[in-house]
Design a protein around this motif. Structure first.
Motif, PDB file in Angstrom:
ATOM      1  N   GLY A 155      25.499  95.439  -3.801  1.00  0.00           N
ATOM      2  CA  GLY A 155      25.866  93.945  -3.927  1.00  0.00           C
ATOM      3  C   GLY A 155      24.578  93.398  -4.508  1.00  0.00           C
ATOM      4  N   VAL A 156      24.995  92.045  -4.811  1.00  0.00           N
ATOM      5  CA  VAL A 156      23.794  91.207  -4.940  1.00  0.00           C
ATOM      6  C   VAL A 156      23.468  90.203  -3.840  1.00  0.00           C
ATOM      7  N   HIS A 157      22.203  89.850  -3.352  1.00  0.00           N
ATOM      8  CA  HIS A 157      22.080  89.337  -2.240  1.00  0.00           C
ATOM      9  C   HIS A 157      21.002  88.229  -2.418  1.00  0.00           C
ATOM     10  N   PRO A 158      20.834  87.086  -1.760  1.00  0.00           N
ATOM     11  CA  PRO A 158      19.767  86.120  -1.947  1.00  0.00           C
ATOM     12  C   PRO A 158      18.250  86.878  -1.408  1.00  0.00           C
ATOM     13  N   ALA A 159      17.155  86.047  -1.930  1.00  0.00           N
ATOM     14  CA  ALA A 159      16.084  86.950  -1.700  1.00  0.00           C
ATOM     15  C   ALA A 159      15.659  86.957  -0.044  1.00  0.00           C
ATOM     16  N   ASP A 160      16.215  85.808   0.577  1.00  0.00           N
ATOM     17  CA  ASP A 160      15.844  85.850   2.009  1.00  0.00           C
ATOM     18  C   ASP A 160      16.665  86.970   2.788  1.00  0.00           C
ATOM     19  N   LEU A 161      17.415  87.983   2.120  1.00  0.00           N
ATOM     20  CA  LEU A 161      17.768  88.944   2.749  1.00  0.00           C
ATOM     21  C   LEU A 161      16.774  89.574   3.742  1.00  0.00           C
ATOM     22  N   VAL A 162      15.814  89.759   3.227  1.00  0.00           N
ATOM     23  CA  VAL A 162      14.626  90.728   3.705  1.00  0.00           C
ATOM     24  C   VAL A 162      14.076  89.898   4.989  1.00  0.00           C
ATOM     25  N   ASP A 163      14.340  88.722   5.216  1.00  0.00           N
ATOM     26  CA  ASP A 163      14.217  88.013   6.623  1.00  0.00           C
ATOM     27  C   ASP A 163      15.040  88.380   7.583  1.00  0.00           C
ATOM     28  N   ARG A 164      16.184  88.903   7.303  1.00  0.00           N
ATOM     29  CA  ARG A 164      17.165  89.327   8.069  1.00  0.00           C
ATOM     30  C   ARG A 164      17.225  90.814   8.459  1.00  0.00           C
ATOM     31  N   VAL A 165      16.235  91.645   8.039  1.00  0.00           N
ATOM     32  CA  VAL A 165      16.221  92.987   8.334  1.00  0.00           C
ATOM     33  C   VAL A 165      15.486  93.306   9.492  1.00  0.00           C
ATOM     34  N   THR A 166      15.951  94.558  10.017  1.00  0.00           N
ATOM     35  CA  THR A 166      14.913  94.940  11.167  1.00  0.00           C
ATOM     36  C   THR A 166      14.686  96.522  10.774  1.00  0.00           C
ATOM     37  N   LEU A 167      13.166  96.692  10.170  1.00  0.00           N
ATOM     38  CA  LEU A 167      12.999  97.814   9.653  1.00  0.00           C
ATOM     39  C   LEU A 167      12.732  99.018  10.754  1.00  0.00           C
TER      40      LEU A 167
END
Length: 254
Positions: free
Chosen positions: A192-204
């Motif tokens: 899917g297509v996601h807003p760029a701030d998706l990376v702020d919600r990740v837990t690496l």
């Protein structure tokens, strides 16, 4: 057939000189193995050269299953293929025994599943990995008994901490042997297509992922393996709704 008793109900067979295509001979060998099992053989095995295709076929016809390769134990420190039949295994004349042998002797292929995540600007989410130089899509090896779509979802959850469904299958790509890996089949699913701030919600997952990048085409070419570059370029040039692409090493089949 030469039989060598190892002990504890284990015997080793020397099948040299026998032909898998001589049906009468194979049947006689089967009867000999069955008689041995009835008399107390617990495990019947062969250790033969990996290039000895004839012995491999004879052993399979006797119901011996391919268990793997022992390295450096043969004459001159060569390798030896191990095939074995347990007393509890169904005989090779039964459907269960026949399929059991085939299941261990037929070729297997490594499968990989990945997810393509994009932002509204068309950038692709790539993982900067701890264990290799090239950036790559989130994903990993398909576990035994696991559908590739489930692998894609599991890997996104494990690597990024995101609960995202695997959508349409975008690409099936055959990968040739590469840097010590055998060949593989790669499945790439639409995430899917996601807003760029998706990376702020990740837990690496710190053991594997060093950082995430929304990558432009220029960054893809700079940081990714060649097959990933050609695969992503193909997808970028493919209209939405075109179905699943079949690629060979990142390129459409000629």
């Amino acid at each position: 057939m030469i039989v060598r008793e190892i002990g504890d109900g284990i015997v080793e067979l020397d099948l040299s000189g026998h032909s898998p295509d001589d049906l009468a001979e194979v049947e006689a060998l089967r009867e000999q193995v069955a008689a041995g099992i009835a008399a107390g053989w617990r495990r019947v095995q062969t250790l033969h050269d990996p290039d000895d295709v004839v012995t491999h076929r004879v052993a399979a016809r006797l119901g011996l299953r391919h268990e793997g390769t022992m390295r450096g134990i043969g004459p001159g420190h060569g390798d030896r293929v191990v095939m074995a039949r347990l007393a509890s295994d169904p005989g090779p004349e039964t459907r269960e025994g026949f399929l059991g042998v085939l299941n261990t002797t037929m070729p297997t292929k490594r499968n990989i599943a990945q997810t393509l995540l994009r932002d509204p600007d068309g950038r692709v989410l790539l993982c900067e990995l701890t264990y290799k130089r090239e950036w790559d899509l989130p994903g990993g090896i398909v576990d035994p008994g696991e559908p590739p779509s489930a692998t894609a979802e599991r890997e996104v959850a494990e690597e990024l901490g995101l609960d995202l469904p695997a959508r349409d299958l975008l690409v099936v790509d055959w990968l040739p042997p590469y840097r010590g890996w055998s060949d593989a089949t790669l499945f790439v699913f639409d995430g899917g297509v996601h807003p760029a701030d998706l990376v702020d919600r990740v837990t690496l997952q710190p053991r594997e992922i060093r950082a995430l990048h929304w990558a432009t085409p220029e960054q893809v070419r700079e940081h990714c393996a060649p097959y990933v570059v050609t695969l992503l370029e193909h997808l970028a040039a493919t209209p939405a709704g075109s179905g699943t692409a079949y690629l060979v090493d990142g390129h459409p089949r000629a």
